[in-house]
Each structure stands twice: as structure tokens, then as C-alpha cells.
Design a protein around this motif. Structure first.
Motif, PDB file in Angstrom:
ATOM      1  N   ASP A  38      -4.025   2.729  -9.082  1.00  0.00           N
ATOM      2  CA  ASP A  38      -5.177   3.101  -8.264  1.00  0.00           C
ATOM      3  C   ASP A  38      -6.192   1.972  -8.297  1.00  0.00           C
ATOM      4  OD1 ASP A  38      -4.255   5.658  -7.484  1.00  0.00           O
ATOM      5  OD2 ASP A  38      -4.880   6.502  -9.400  1.00  0.00           O
TER       6      ASP A  38
ATOM      7  N   HIS B 133       0.191  -4.629   5.274  1.00  0.00           N
ATOM      8  CA  HIS B 133       0.162  -3.784   4.072  1.00  0.00           C
ATOM      9  C   HIS B 133       1.229  -4.128   3.036  1.00  0.00           C
ATOM     10  CE1 HIS B 133      -2.741  -1.459   6.239  1.00  0.00           C
ATOM     11  NE2 HIS B 133      -1.861  -1.054   7.126  1.00  0.00           N
TER      12      HIS B 133
ATOM     13  N   PRO C 153     -10.028   1.092  -2.353  1.00  0.00           N
ATOM     14  CA  PRO C 153      -9.473   0.758  -1.041  1.00  0.00           C
ATOM     15  C   PRO C 153     -10.132  -0.507  -0.498  1.00  0.00           C
ATOM     16  CG  PRO C 153     -10.025   3.089  -1.154  1.00  0.00           C
ATOM     17  CD  PRO C 153     -10.599   2.443  -2.386  1.00  0.00           C
TER      18      PRO C 153
ATOM     19  N   ASP D 153       0.857  -1.182   0.000  1.00  0.00           N
ATOM     20  CA  ASP D 153       0.000   0.000   0.000  1.00  0.00           C
ATOM     21  C   ASP D 153       0.893   1.232   0.000  1.00  0.00           C
ATOM     22  OD1 ASP D 153      -2.961   0.994   0.622  1.00  0.00           O
ATOM     23  OD2 ASP D 153      -1.526   2.238   1.705  1.00  0.00           O
TER      24      ASP D 153
ATOM     25  N   LEU E  28      -5.115  -2.828   1.328  1.00  0.00           N
ATOM     26  CA  LEU E  28      -4.733  -1.604   0.612  1.00  0.00           C
ATOM     27  C   LEU E  28      -5.673  -0.472   1.028  1.00  0.00           C
ATOM     28  CD1 LEU E  28      -4.178  -3.171  -2.932  1.00  0.00           C
ATOM     29  CD2 LEU E  28      -2.418  -2.478  -1.295  1.00  0.00           C
ATOM     30  N   PRO E  29      -5.514   0.059   2.258  1.00  0.00           N
ATOM     31  CA  PRO E  29      -6.444   1.077   2.744  1.00  0.00           C
ATOM     32  C   PRO E  29      -6.411   2.383   1.957  1.00  0.00           C
ATOM     33  CG  PRO E  29      -4.618   0.829   4.276  1.00  0.00           C
ATOM     34  CD  PRO E  29      -4.497  -0.278   3.262  1.00  0.00           C
ATOM     35  N   SER E  30      -5.284   2.703   1.323  1.00  0.00           N
ATOM     36  CA  SER E  30      -5.198   3.953   0.560  1.00  0.00           C
ATOM     37  C   SER E  30      -5.745   3.799  -0.863  1.00  0.00           C
ATOM     38  CB  SER E  30      -3.754   4.451   0.487  1.00  0.00           C
ATOM     39  OG  SER E  30      -3.003   3.693  -0.450  1.00  0.00           O
ATOM     40  N   GLY E  31      -5.910   2.540  -1.311  1.00  0.00           N
ATOM     41  CA  GLY E  31      -6.326   2.315  -2.686  1.00  0.00           C
ATOM     42  C   GLY E  31      -5.218   2.574  -3.685  1.00  0.00           C
ATOM     43  N   ARG E  32      -3.972   2.520  -3.222  1.00  0.00           N
ATOM     44  CA  ARG E  32      -2.819   2.743  -4.107  1.00  0.00           C
ATOM     45  C   ARG E  32      -1.868   1.555  -3.990  1.00  0.00           C
ATOM     46  NH1 ARG E  32       0.203   7.543  -3.582  1.00  0.00           N
ATOM     47  NH2 ARG E  32       0.344   7.528  -5.838  1.00  0.00           N
TER      48      ARG E  32
ATOM     49  N   GLY F  32       0.191   4.318   0.323  1.00  0.00           N
ATOM     50  CA  GLY F  32      -0.147   5.291   1.358  1.00  0.00           C
ATOM     51  C   GLY F  32       0.367   4.903   2.728  1.00  0.00           C
ATOM     52  N   ALA F  33       0.441   3.603   3.002  1.00  0.00           N
ATOM     53  CA  ALA F  33       0.892   3.118   4.311  1.00  0.00           C
ATOM     54  C   ALA F  33       2.408   3.147   4.439  1.00  0.00           C
ATOM     55  CB  ALA F  33       0.371   1.698   4.563  1.00  0.00           C
ATOM     56  N   LYS F  34       3.120   3.122   3.307  1.00  0.00           N
ATOM     57  CA  LYS F  34       4.587   3.094   3.295  1.00  0.00           C
ATOM     58  C   LYS F  34       5.145   2.058   4.273  1.00  0.00           C
ATOM     59  CE  LYS F  34       5.060   7.939   1.912  1.00  0.00           C
ATOM     60  NZ  LYS F  34       4.676   7.730   0.584  1.00  0.00           N
TER      61      LYS F  34
END
Length: 153
Positions: free
Chosen positions: A102, A43, A105, A18, A83-87, A20-22
Motif C-alpha cells: 500500500d 500502469h 495513490p 498498479d 499507481l492510481p489505486s495506491g496498491r 487496482g488497474a490490473k
């Protein structure tokens, strides 16, 4: 949707995570993790090809679990990825980001299919091995190996 990549699998691995989570890739490997050729952590999913060279990878995003013919592949394993950010980012181990896609999420099932594993040269540097990674939305579930490859070398 299908995308194709040449990914440098340094240290015999590359990541799906993910963006967004890095997340940090896991470092707590067991012998089972190496045999399964896939490992998941918060993630992040680690895919472990047989070569630590550039390997051809196809990545497919599906709406539901696609049918699979296990006879077509040498090794098949599945695990879950949140994938909480959807990325969704595809990332090399010691290199950088390969691509960011993309997606909606949520939680996805990741199926890693390995093919052509018996074509590797004696030194493991060359071969016609190929990797198909498929993701689809699905509830979290434990890692499962659907077909285990036994390295004869």
C-alpha cells in the motif's frame, strides 16, 4: 522501507504494476527496450534482469529521490509508474503475485539499479547479480538510462 525478494525472472523480466488497474504487460518490445533493461507502459513497469532464473531483488520506497553513486552499479535506469489505486504489486512474468504494498495513490519514479552483472556464468544460469528497485513520488518523466551496461559476452 526496504523489502527483499527472490523473484523468478522468467523470460528475463518481472513487473511492478498498479494492482487496482490490473494492466497487461507490454508486448511491443524494441531493441532499445532490451538495451535499457526497463520498459514502461500504462500502469506497469517491466524490469529486465540478465538471468531468467531466481534473482535477488531489494525494493525500497523513499519519500524523495535518494542520492545515487553510479560507480556502485553496472546499469541504472529510471522511468515513471502511475499507481492510481495506491496498491503496488510485484509480479512474476509467468508466476503470480509476489507482494502488494500500500502506497499513496499517484505517480512514482522507478529507479532500477543492476549490480554484479559481470559475475554471470558462461551459460547465464548462475551469478551474483543483484537488483535494487527504488520508488518515490514524482511527476511523470521520460525513461532515462543513467548508466548503460555493455554485456561483454
Amino acid at each position: 522501507m526496504m523489502r527483499r525478494y527472490e523473484i523468478f525472472a522468467d523470460y528475463f523480466q518481472f513487473y511492478l504494476w498498479d494492482a487496482g488497474a490490473k494492466p497487461s504487460p507490454p508486448t511491443d518490445y524494441t531493441q532499445d527496450d532490451l538495451v535499457h533493461r526497463i520498459k514502461s507502459s500504462l500502469h506497469v513497469v517491466v524490469i529486465q534482469p540478465l538471468r531468467n532464473m531466481d534473482v535477488p531483488v531489494s525494493l525500497e520506497l523513499a519519500e524523495t529521490a535518494p542520492p545515487i553513486d553510479l560507480a556502485e552499479f553496472d546499469h541504472v535506469a529510471e522511468t515513471s509508474l502511475d499507481l492510481p489505486s495506491g496498491r503496488l504489486e510485484i509480479h512474476e512474468c509467468t508466476g503470480g503475485s509476489i507482494d502488494i504494498l500500500d502506497v499513496a495513490p499517484g505517480t512514482y519514479r522507478v529507479r532500477a539499479c543492476f549490480k554484479g552483472l559481470d559475475t554471470l556464468s558462461e551459460d547465464g544460469l548462475d551469478g551474483d547479480d543483484r537488483y535494487l528497485i527504488t520508488l518515490w513520488p514524482a511527476p511523470a518523466a521520460p525513461l532515462v538510462v543513467l548508466k548503460q551496461y555493455e554485456d561483454a559476452r
